[in-house]
Design a protein around this motif. Sequence first.
Motif, PDB file in Angstrom:
ATOM      1  N   SER A  38       1.249  16.530  -3.282  1.00 28.00           N
ATOM      2  CA  SER A  38       0.512  15.268  -3.177  1.00 28.00           C
ATOM      3  C   SER A  38       0.738  14.590  -1.833  1.00 28.00           C
ATOM      4  O   SER A  38      -0.117  13.857  -1.343  1.00 28.00           O
ATOM      5  CB  SER A  38       0.910  14.320  -4.311  1.00 28.00           C
ATOM      6  N   SER A  39       1.894  14.841  -1.220  1.00 22.23           N
ATOM      7  CA  SER A  39       2.190  14.282   0.097  1.00 22.23           C
ATOM      8  C   SER A  39       1.993  15.295   1.217  1.00 22.23           C
ATOM      9  O   SER A  39       2.161  14.968   2.395  1.00 22.23           O
ATOM     10  CB  SER A  39       3.634  13.778   0.142  1.00 22.23           C
ATOM     11  N   LYS A  40       1.688  16.543   0.843  1.00 20.64           N
ATOM     12  CA  LYS A  40       1.510  17.634   1.803  1.00 20.64           C
ATOM     13  C   LYS A  40       2.755  17.803   2.679  1.00 20.64           C
ATOM     14  O   LYS A  40       2.686  17.878   3.903  1.00 20.64           O
ATOM     15  CB  LYS A  40       0.267  17.405   2.664  1.00 20.64           C
ATOM     16  N   VAL A  41       3.912  17.843   2.001  1.00 22.97           N
ATOM     17  CA  VAL A  41       5.184  18.006   2.693  1.00 22.97           C
ATOM     18  C   VAL A  41       6.097  18.908   1.872  1.00 22.97           C
ATOM     19  O   VAL A  41       5.873  19.148   0.678  1.00 22.97           O
ATOM     20  CB  VAL A  41       5.908  16.658   2.934  1.00 22.97           C
ATOM     21  N   VAL A  42       7.148  19.401   2.529  1.00 20.83           N
ATOM     22  CA  VAL A  42       8.263  20.069   1.859  1.00 20.83           C
ATOM     23  C   VAL A  42       9.491  19.193   2.073  1.00 20.83           C
ATOM     24  O   VAL A  42       9.760  18.736   3.187  1.00 20.83           O
ATOM     25  CB  VAL A  42       8.511  21.474   2.433  1.00 20.83           C
ATOM     26  N   GLY A  43      10.229  18.934   0.999  1.00 23.07           N
ATOM     27  CA  GLY A  43      11.430  18.116   1.094  1.00 23.07           C
ATOM     28  C   GLY A  43      12.685  18.969   0.996  1.00 23.07           C
ATOM     29  O   GLY A  43      12.742  19.917   0.215  1.00 23.07           O
ATOM     30  N   LEU A  44      13.680  18.660   1.808  1.00 21.07           N
ATOM     31  CA  LEU A  44      14.980  19.344   1.782  1.00 21.07           C
ATOM     32  C   LEU A  44      16.043  18.357   1.315  1.00 21.07           C
ATOM     33  O   LEU A  44      16.141  17.243   1.838  1.00 21.07           O
ATOM     34  CB  LEU A  44      15.338  19.865   3.176  1.00 21.07           C
ATOM     35  N   LEU A  45      16.862  18.765   0.350  1.00 21.47           N
ATOM     36  CA  LEU A  45      17.952  17.948  -0.138  1.00 21.47           C
ATOM     37  C   LEU A  45      19.272  18.685   0.036  1.00 21.47           C
ATOM     38  O   LEU A  45      19.373  19.874  -0.299  1.00 21.47           O
ATOM     39  CB  LEU A  45      17.793  17.596  -1.620  1.00 21.47           C
ATOM     40  N   GLY A  46      20.274  17.987   0.540  1.00 14.70           N
ATOM     41  CA  GLY A  46      21.600  18.562   0.675  1.00 14.70           C
ATOM     42  C   GLY A  46      22.649  17.528   0.334  1.00 14.70           C
ATOM     43  O   GLY A  46      22.512  16.347   0.659  1.00 14.70           O
TER      44      GLY A  46
ATOM     45  N   THR B 278      -8.627   2.208   4.983  1.00 13.15           N
ATOM     46  CA  THR B 278      -8.693   0.913   4.308  1.00 13.15           C
ATOM     47  C   THR B 278      -8.389   1.025   2.820  1.00 13.15           C
ATOM     48  O   THR B 278      -8.580   0.063   2.075  1.00 13.15           O
ATOM     49  CB  THR B 278     -10.096   0.296   4.485  1.00 13.15           C
ATOM     50  N   ASP B 279      -7.883   2.185   2.386  1.00 14.78           N
ATOM     51  CA  ASP B 279      -7.564   2.391   0.977  1.00 14.78           C
ATOM     52  C   ASP B 279      -6.518   1.381   0.515  1.00 14.78           C
ATOM     53  O   ASP B 279      -5.649   0.959   1.279  1.00 14.78           O
ATOM     54  CB  ASP B 279      -7.007   3.798   0.754  1.00 14.78           C
ATOM     55  N   SER B 280      -6.573   1.041  -0.761  1.00 12.10           N
ATOM     56  CA  SER B 280      -5.599   0.104  -1.324  1.00 12.10           C
ATOM     57  C   SER B 280      -4.235   0.742  -1.508  1.00 12.10           C
ATOM     58  O   SER B 280      -3.231   0.041  -1.666  1.00 12.10           O
ATOM     59  CB  SER B 280      -6.103  -0.428  -2.665  1.00 12.10           C
ATOM     60  N   SER B 281      -4.192   2.081  -1.489  1.00  7.54           N
ATOM     61  CA  SER B 281      -2.938   2.811  -1.660  1.00  7.54           C
ATOM     62  C   SER B 281      -2.892   3.968  -0.667  1.00  7.54           C
ATOM     63  O   SER B 281      -3.906   4.631  -0.437  1.00  7.54           O
ATOM     64  CB  SER B 281      -2.820   3.346  -3.096  1.00  7.54           C
ATOM     65  N   ILE B 282      -1.721   4.183  -0.064  1.00  7.08           N
ATOM     66  CA  ILE B 282      -1.531   5.216   0.947  1.00  7.08           C
ATOM     67  C   ILE B 282      -0.471   6.202   0.451  1.00  7.08           C
ATOM     68  O   ILE B 282       0.529   5.794  -0.156  1.00  7.08           O
ATOM     69  CB  ILE B 282      -1.065   4.576   2.281  1.00  7.08           C
ATOM     70  N   PRO B 283      -0.653   7.518   0.687  1.00  2.00           N
ATOM     71  CA  PRO B 283       0.375   8.486   0.268  1.00  2.00           C
ATOM     72  C   PRO B 283       1.750   8.127   0.833  1.00  2.00           C
ATOM     73  O   PRO B 283       1.879   7.679   1.977  1.00  2.00           O
ATOM     74  CB  PRO B 283      -0.133   9.809   0.837  1.00  2.00           C
ATOM     75  N   MET B 284       2.772   8.315   0.021  1.00  2.93           N
ATOM     76  CA  MET B 284       4.145   7.991   0.405  1.00  2.93           C
ATOM     77  C   MET B 284       5.073   9.127  -0.011  1.00  2.93           C
ATOM     78  O   MET B 284       4.930   9.702  -1.087  1.00  2.93           O
ATOM     79  CB  MET B 284       4.584   6.690  -0.281  1.00  2.93           C
TER      80      MET B 284
ATOM     81  N   ARG C 128       0.832  -1.213   0.000  1.00  2.00           N
ATOM     82  CA  ARG C 128       0.000   0.000   0.000  1.00  2.00           C
ATOM     83  C   ARG C 128       0.867   1.264   0.000  1.00  2.00           C
ATOM     84  O   ARG C 128       0.478   2.279  -0.574  1.00  2.00           O
ATOM     85  CB  ARG C 128      -0.906   0.013   1.228  1.00  2.00           C
ATOM     86  N   VAL C 129       2.029   1.198   0.645  1.00  2.00           N
ATOM     87  CA  VAL C 129       2.908   2.358   0.724  1.00  2.00           C
ATOM     88  C   VAL C 129       3.675   2.568  -0.585  1.00  2.00           C
ATOM     89  O   VAL C 129       3.763   3.691  -1.097  1.00  2.00           O
ATOM     90  CB  VAL C 129       3.891   2.213   1.907  1.00  2.00           C
ATOM     91  N   ILE C 130       4.239   1.510  -1.152  1.00  2.00           N
ATOM     92  CA  ILE C 130       5.076   1.682  -2.354  1.00  2.00           C
ATOM     93  C   ILE C 130       4.281   1.595  -3.648  1.00  2.00           C
ATOM     94  O   ILE C 130       4.779   1.985  -4.706  1.00  2.00           O
ATOM     95  CB  ILE C 130       6.221   0.658  -2.385  1.00  2.00           C
ATOM     96  N   GLY C 131       3.042   1.088  -3.581  1.00  2.00           N
ATOM     97  CA  GLY C 131       2.234   0.946  -4.784  1.00  2.00           C
ATOM     98  C   GLY C 131       0.766   0.918  -4.444  1.00  2.00           C
ATOM     99  O   GLY C 131       0.258   1.796  -3.758  1.00  2.00           O
TER     100      GLY C 131
END
Length: 483
Positions: free
Chosen positions: A410-418, A188-194, A29-32
């Motif tokens: 889509s994930s309601k997040v901000v990502g930081l890359l360094g 109970t969704d078949s797919s969960i945001p990741m 559900r998490v990866i697909g």
Amino acid sequence: MMIWRHIVVIFGIFCVTSAKFTDLENFIRVIGSLNSSDSAISYLNGSVYGKQPGTNLQKLFNFEGYNINRKLRQQDGSFLSLSREFVVYRQPNTSQILQVWINKWTNKANEIFYVANDPVNAVLDSPSPSQTLPHYRPQYLVYNADIVLEYPNPLSPDKYGNYSAGPIYDSVELFAFFANYIDLFNRTDSSIPMTGTWMRKSEYLPWMEMATTAGGLYYTTMAWKCNEGEGLSCVADDIMQLIKKYYPKYEYAPSKEEEPNETSWTVFKKVVDQRREAGLPDIIIPEVNTTSNSRTMSNDVDDRVLNLLYSWPLSMAVNGSAWSEIPGKQSICLFNINGNFQFDLEHLPEYNGYRVQLDGFLIVRDPKTGMILKNFTNPITGKNNTLPKPIVGLDFVFSKDSFYTMDIPSSKVVGLLGAQSSEGSHNSWSVNMINLIFPYSELSKSPPSAHFYGTLGSFSSWPTWMEMDDVPGNIVVKLTVSK
């Protein structure tokens, strides 16, 4: 990229089950998606860097694309993962999709081959190791999949000398898939945001024509699952133009298993072999270098993230593992690690970048028993090494173009890359990456009460205390972090 058959288990497994779903089903559900009629889209966006011995990390490209996959439940309870993936290399300042690259080391024009791997399939019969974050009050769950690849190079040096780094293909891929703990167990969704992180160390790409030149490439990206039911609307417009015109099969996930799996190396080999059979040169430089879609890349850090990270001290829990990477030999998990860091961020106007200081302690544990180690019996050399003191202080300086955030609605997040590198005495070196994830809901809180999580990765020469100066290869460390 996602060659699941080669997963190396680094952590002990945290069993995550519920009355509704097994741990394997939650992993799917998490990866697909558990719905075999759905095509799940895992998007990725980040940067590719190059490094040669004695030099600093150089940003070469931005890297953007997706994996489109389908999960089929098998009679034995496992899942067959069917996927294909398409990724482009972008000019890091203008974000244009590149077709030709002027090699920074050879000053030669190289024909760029997009990542167009079909198929990328695997049988998933168990979930990747998982853990909850934070441990005392679970809000998020992470599945870690860490892969060390050592196998015969499809591009043998005798037939493909300019494109081959040697007889053995050698790379490391570090995946982390994060999901909301409450969503995972209440819905109970078949797919969960990741939302995820992906770090990679590899040989030079074959189309760079670097042969056995010392050095290699380092990738760091954010990854996320596009919203279910929205199709390919999350894919960048210029990438979709390429898909529709030249690669239409990448609009859909495969529906049946095909073999063998493809990689950038096998795809390159096929093209070169076809050209040789047709009497054409191996490399054909296109007349047009870039696509027309150009935009200035700002490489900024979201003000809300800065407001949080400037609030010293920030205490972060860390845990993970260290293992060996020796070309041509199977990787060995050396030890597990857990501890705590104080995170301190400083802006460096004169450098046009940022400084990150991590001060704290790390406890080293036996990877099989979990017992705290005072001395380390080295499985590679057989020596009994004295471990250093657990107090550590790390100091990283990031250039502006290598420390930035991206919004992931889509994930309601901000990502930081360094990403950065360091050079030390006696030919010591390290490449260090920070990928952090900040949920929207946490960015509105006061810094002391806000939570974030992510991954720290490091590829470096053997630590002095391991007494391995005469051993080729390096140590790989991956830590899951949470605040």
